[in-house]
Scaffold this motif. Structure first.
Motif, PDB file in Angstrom:
ATOM      1  N   SER A 283       3.705  13.230   0.151  1.00 36.48           N
ATOM      2  CA  SER A 283       4.259  12.272   1.095  1.00 36.48           C
ATOM      3  C   SER A 283       5.572  11.701   0.545  1.00 36.48           C
ATOM      4  CB  SER A 283       3.237  11.159   1.359  1.00 36.48           C
ATOM      5  OG  SER A 283       3.772  10.221   2.239  1.00 36.48           O
ATOM      6  N   ARG A 284       5.554  11.390  -0.746  1.00 39.25           N
ATOM      7  CA  ARG A 284       6.777  10.876  -1.404  1.00 39.25           C
ATOM      8  C   ARG A 284       7.893  11.915  -1.331  1.00 39.25           C
ATOM      9  NH1 ARG A 284       7.251   5.420  -2.774  1.00 39.25           N
ATOM     10  NH2 ARG A 284       8.935   5.709  -4.230  1.00 39.25           N
ATOM     11  N   ALA A 285       7.526  13.176  -1.576  1.00 41.14           N
ATOM     12  CA  ALA A 285       8.536  14.248  -1.565  1.00 41.14           C
ATOM     13  C   ALA A 285       9.121  14.419  -0.162  1.00 41.14           C
ATOM     14  CB  ALA A 285       7.911  15.557  -2.055  1.00 41.14           C
TER      15      ALA A 285
ATOM     16  N   ILE B 240      10.251   0.028   5.383  1.00 45.38           N
ATOM     17  CA  ILE B 240       9.204  -0.989   5.546  1.00 45.38           C
ATOM     18  C   ILE B 240       7.907  -0.486   4.909  1.00 45.38           C
ATOM     19  CG2 ILE B 240       7.951  -2.447   7.177  1.00 45.38           C
ATOM     20  CD1 ILE B 240      10.166  -2.063   9.177  1.00 45.38           C
ATOM     21  N   GLY B 241       7.279  -1.352   4.112  1.00 44.95           N
ATOM     22  CA  GLY B 241       6.101  -0.934   3.336  1.00 44.95           C
ATOM     23  C   GLY B 241       6.583  -0.027   2.216  1.00 44.95           C
ATOM     24  N   SER B 242       7.646  -0.512   1.549  1.00 49.80           N
ATOM     25  CA  SER B 242       8.353   0.341   0.575  1.00 49.80           C
ATOM     26  C   SER B 242       7.498   0.648  -0.656  1.00 49.80           C
ATOM     27  CB  SER B 242       9.667  -0.316   0.160  1.00 49.80           C
ATOM     28  OG  SER B 242       9.437  -1.669  -0.182  1.00 49.80           O
TER      29      SER B 242
ATOM     30  N   VAL C 126      11.380  -3.569   2.426  1.00 46.69           N
ATOM     31  CA  VAL C 126      10.568  -4.654   2.971  1.00 46.69           C
ATOM     32  C   VAL C 126       9.109  -4.373   2.642  1.00 46.69           C
ATOM     33  CG1 VAL C 126       9.794  -5.787   5.101  1.00 46.69           C
ATOM     34  CG2 VAL C 126      12.169  -5.023   4.894  1.00 46.69           C
ATOM     35  N   ASP C 127       8.405  -5.393   2.186  1.00 46.32           N
ATOM     36  CA  ASP C 127       6.968  -5.239   1.958  1.00 46.32           C
ATOM     37  C   ASP C 127       6.338  -6.616   2.139  1.00 46.32           C
ATOM     38  OD1 ASP C 127       5.475  -2.633   0.377  1.00 46.32           O
ATOM     39  OD2 ASP C 127       4.307  -4.492   0.558  1.00 46.32           O
ATOM     40  N   ASN C 128       5.029  -6.648   2.380  1.00 50.49           N
ATOM     41  CA  ASN C 128       4.359  -7.948   2.527  1.00 50.49           C
ATOM     42  C   ASN C 128       3.476  -8.265   1.328  1.00 50.49           C
ATOM     43  OD1 ASN C 128       2.197  -6.262   2.909  1.00 50.49           O
ATOM     44  ND2 ASN C 128       1.413  -7.262   4.739  1.00 50.49           N
TER      45      ASN C 128
ATOM     46  N   GLY D  69       8.458  -9.150   4.311  1.00 50.41           N
ATOM     47  CA  GLY D  69       8.319  -9.005   5.760  1.00 50.41           C
ATOM     48  C   GLY D  69       7.059  -8.246   6.086  1.00 50.41           C
ATOM     49  N   ASP D  70       6.612  -8.430   7.312  1.00 48.44           N
ATOM     50  CA  ASP D  70       5.387  -7.777   7.756  1.00 48.44           C
ATOM     51  C   ASP D  70       5.708  -6.816   8.892  1.00 48.44           C
ATOM     52  OD1 ASP D  70       2.841  -7.241   9.096  1.00 48.44           O
ATOM     53  OD2 ASP D  70       2.052  -8.811   7.774  1.00 48.44           O
ATOM     54  N   LEU D  71       5.332  -5.577   8.729  1.00 53.74           N
ATOM     55  CA  LEU D  71       5.580  -4.543   9.746  1.00 53.74           C
ATOM     56  C   LEU D  71       5.175  -5.001  11.139  1.00 53.74           C
ATOM     57  CD1 LEU D  71       6.041  -1.353  10.324  1.00 53.74           C
ATOM     58  CD2 LEU D  71       3.552  -1.271  10.281  1.00 53.74           C
ATOM     59  N   ARG D  72       4.109  -5.812  11.197  1.00 56.69           N
ATOM     60  CA  ARG D  72       3.558  -6.191  12.499  1.00 56.69           C
ATOM     61  C   ARG D  72       4.392  -7.252  13.203  1.00 56.69           C
ATOM     62  NH1 ARG D  72      -2.043  -7.101   9.520  1.00 56.69           N
ATOM     63  NH2 ARG D  72      -0.498  -8.037   8.141  1.00 56.69           N
TER      64      ARG D  72
ATOM     65  N   VAL E 195       8.951   4.297   7.924  1.00 59.88           N
ATOM     66  CA  VAL E 195       7.603   3.715   7.969  1.00 59.88           C
ATOM     67  C   VAL E 195       6.678   4.816   7.440  1.00 59.88           C
ATOM     68  CG1 VAL E 195       5.839   2.614   9.404  1.00 59.88           C
ATOM     69  CG2 VAL E 195       8.266   2.323   9.984  1.00 59.88           C
ATOM     70  N   VAL E 196       6.578   4.860   6.125  1.00 55.43           N
ATOM     71  CA  VAL E 196       5.947   6.018   5.480  1.00 55.43           C
ATOM     72  C   VAL E 196       4.645   5.587   4.801  1.00 55.43           C
ATOM     73  CG1 VAL E 196       6.252   7.812   3.729  1.00 55.43           C
ATOM     74  CG2 VAL E 196       8.166   7.152   5.188  1.00 55.43           C
ATOM     75  N   SER E 197       3.581   6.273   5.168  1.00 51.62           N
ATOM     76  CA  SER E 197       2.256   6.006   4.622  1.00 51.62           C
ATOM     77  C   SER E 197       1.848   4.551   4.838  1.00 51.62           C
ATOM     78  CB  SER E 197       2.215   6.369   3.126  1.00 51.62           C
ATOM     79  OG  SER E 197       0.886   6.640   2.756  1.00 51.62           O
TER      80      SER E 197
HETATM   81  C1  LIG Z   1       0.570   3.462   0.720  1.00 48.01           C
HETATM   82  S1  LIG Z   1       1.884   2.409   0.290  1.00 48.01           S
HETATM   83  C2  LIG Z   1       3.294   3.397   0.773  1.00 48.01           C
HETATM   84  C3  LIG Z   1       4.534   3.095  -0.033  1.00 48.01           C
HETATM   85  C4  LIG Z   1       5.765   3.907   0.341  1.00 48.01           C
HETATM   86  N1  LIG Z   1       6.146   3.715   1.724  1.00 48.01           N
HETATM   87  C5  LIG Z   1       5.553   5.371   0.075  1.00 48.01           C
HETATM   88  O1  LIG Z   1       5.409   6.123   1.040  1.00 48.01           O
HETATM   89  O2  LIG Z   1       5.507   5.769  -1.073  1.00 48.01           O
HETATM   90  C6  LIG Z   1       1.815   1.213   1.635  1.00 48.01           C
HETATM   91  C7  LIG Z   1       2.720   0.025   1.422  1.00 48.01           C
HETATM   92  O3  LIG Z   1       2.792  -0.729   2.632  1.00 48.01           O
HETATM   93  C8  LIG Z   1       2.650  -2.111   2.330  1.00 48.01           C
HETATM   94  N2  LIG Z   1       2.090  -2.763   3.518  1.00 48.01           N
HETATM   95  C9  LIG Z   1       0.816  -2.699   3.989  1.00 48.01           C
HETATM   96  N3  LIG Z   1       0.725  -3.396   5.134  1.00 48.01           N
HETATM   97  C10 LIG Z   1       1.964  -3.898   5.387  1.00 48.01           C
HETATM   98  C11 LIG Z   1       2.507  -4.696   6.428  1.00 48.01           C
HETATM   99  N4  LIG Z   1       1.746  -5.122   7.437  1.00 48.01           N
HETATM  100  N5  LIG Z   1       3.821  -5.025   6.380  1.00 48.01           N
HETATM  101  C12 LIG Z   1       4.608  -4.598   5.347  1.00 48.01           C
HETATM  102  N6  LIG Z   1       4.147  -3.841   4.331  1.00 48.01           N
HETATM  103  C13 LIG Z   1       2.841  -3.499   4.355  1.00 48.01           C
HETATM  104  C14 LIG Z   1       1.750  -2.167   1.122  1.00 48.01           C
HETATM  105  O4  LIG Z   1       1.930  -3.361   0.402  1.00 48.01           O
HETATM  106  C15 LIG Z   1       2.237  -0.942   0.359  1.00 48.01           C
HETATM  107  O5  LIG Z   1       3.309  -1.282  -0.485  1.00 48.01           O
END
Ligand SMILES: C[S@@+](CC[C@H](N)C(=O)[O-])C[C@H]1O[C@@H](n2cnc3c(N)ncnc32)[C@H](O)[C@@H]1O
Length: 261
Positions: free
Chosen positions: A55-57, A77-79, A99-101, A124-127, A150-152
């Motif tokens: 997924s990272r790749a 987002i959700g970095s 951005v991450d929460n 920040g929150d994705l929602r 918006v990955v994983s």
């Molecule tokens: C599985 S990791 C994925 C990290 C990165 N995107 C990647 O693909 O390597 C999920 C990330 O999303 C963040 N996360 C979960 N719910 C979230 C939300 N509602 N808003 C923002 N970030 C969120 C988590 O804190 C976590 O850092």
């Protein structure tokens, strides 16, 4: 974490999805409770580590491709924890907003990335799309294309939280000419195992909701998909640089969509 001490506002009692992911990727920013839960998932699906790497790749290939296409603004987002190969490490000359929460992610990201040129870390929150985009617009120029990553992450949004509606609101707020890079774990890729994995995440900081391919495709409505469309992460434009990470495990569907109008 080596000391196992927790910063204020951080729980070491509840498995945390960011820190579990860090553990899958071989990072050190996780607690015993995270490793314990992650090991339960690994007992069900040993290939989860490979899946996280794939997924990272994919994320890296997609970002490189968009940068080569001229995009120089990225909103991730959700970095996640800056474990390996963050966006700013794979491209040059771009503005990047992470951005991450999660408080641990934010603390580590600020400590490690605070001084990297062109990089901003925001809570920040994705929602909350309107809030996230308004804050990002303080740094990014929304008159020009922005790539939204918006990955994983979407599988940590529950059905009640209306994941399709959330993506639609981001699409409406994204400048024309922008892109969405999206992945999602799909139950079709892990028959008989998805429910077991979900039950481990029931006790974690976010529940886990894998979704079928047709639901994922619905999230991409209104975007024109770049070739090869919706595929598993290993199949999205594999290249010489990333082929070395072709390891077992591919549970994420992915796509890159362009907002043409
Ligand atoms: C599985 S990791 C994925 C990290 C990165 N995107 C990647 O693909 O390597 C999920 C990330 O999303 C963040 N996360 C979960 N719910 C979230 C939300 N509602 N808003 C923002 N970030 C969120 C988590 O804190 C976590 O850092």
């Amino acid at each position: 974490m080596s000391s196992e001490r927790t910063p204020p506002g951080v729980s070491a009692a509840v498995p945390n999805v960011a820190r579990m992911y860090d553990y899958y990727l071989g990072g050190k920013d996780n607690f015993e409770v995270d490793r314990h839960a992650a090991e339960k998932v690994l007992a069900i699906i040993p290939e989860v580590r490979g899946d996280a790497r794939n997924s990272r790749a994919f994320l890296q290939r997609a970002v490189r491709h968009l940068r080569q296409s001229g995009v120089d603004q990225f909103l991730d987002i959700g970095s996640g924890l800056p474990t390996a190969g963050h966006v700013h490490e794979v491209i040059d000359g771009a503005k990047i907003v992470y951005v991450d929460n999660d408080p641990v992610v934010l603390t580590h990201s600020r400590a490690l990335l605070g001084h990297s040129s062109g990089v901003t870390v925001q809570e920040g929150d994705l929602r909350e799309p309107e809030k996230v985009m308004a804050r990002a617009a303080e740094v990014l120029d929304f008159e020009r294309p922005v790539a939204l990553l918006v990955v994983s992450l979407m599988h940590f949004v529950t059905d009640e939280e209306d994941p399709a509606g959330i993506i639609r609101r981001y699409r409406d707020l994204l400048p024309t000419g922008g892109y969405l890079v999206l992945t999602h774990v799909a139950p079709d890729t892990m028959p008989q195992k998805a429910d077991k994995v979900s039950s481990v995440y029931q006790n974690a900081s976010s529940p886990f909701t894998p979704r079928r391919r047709d639901v994922f495709e619905g999230f991409l409505e209104g975007f024109e998909l770049l070739e090869p469309g919706v595929v598993n992460t290993r199949e999205w434009r594999p290249d010489a640089t990333t082929d070395r990470s072709l390891v077992k495990g591919d549970y994420h569907l992915c796509a890159v969509g362009a907002k043409r109008s």
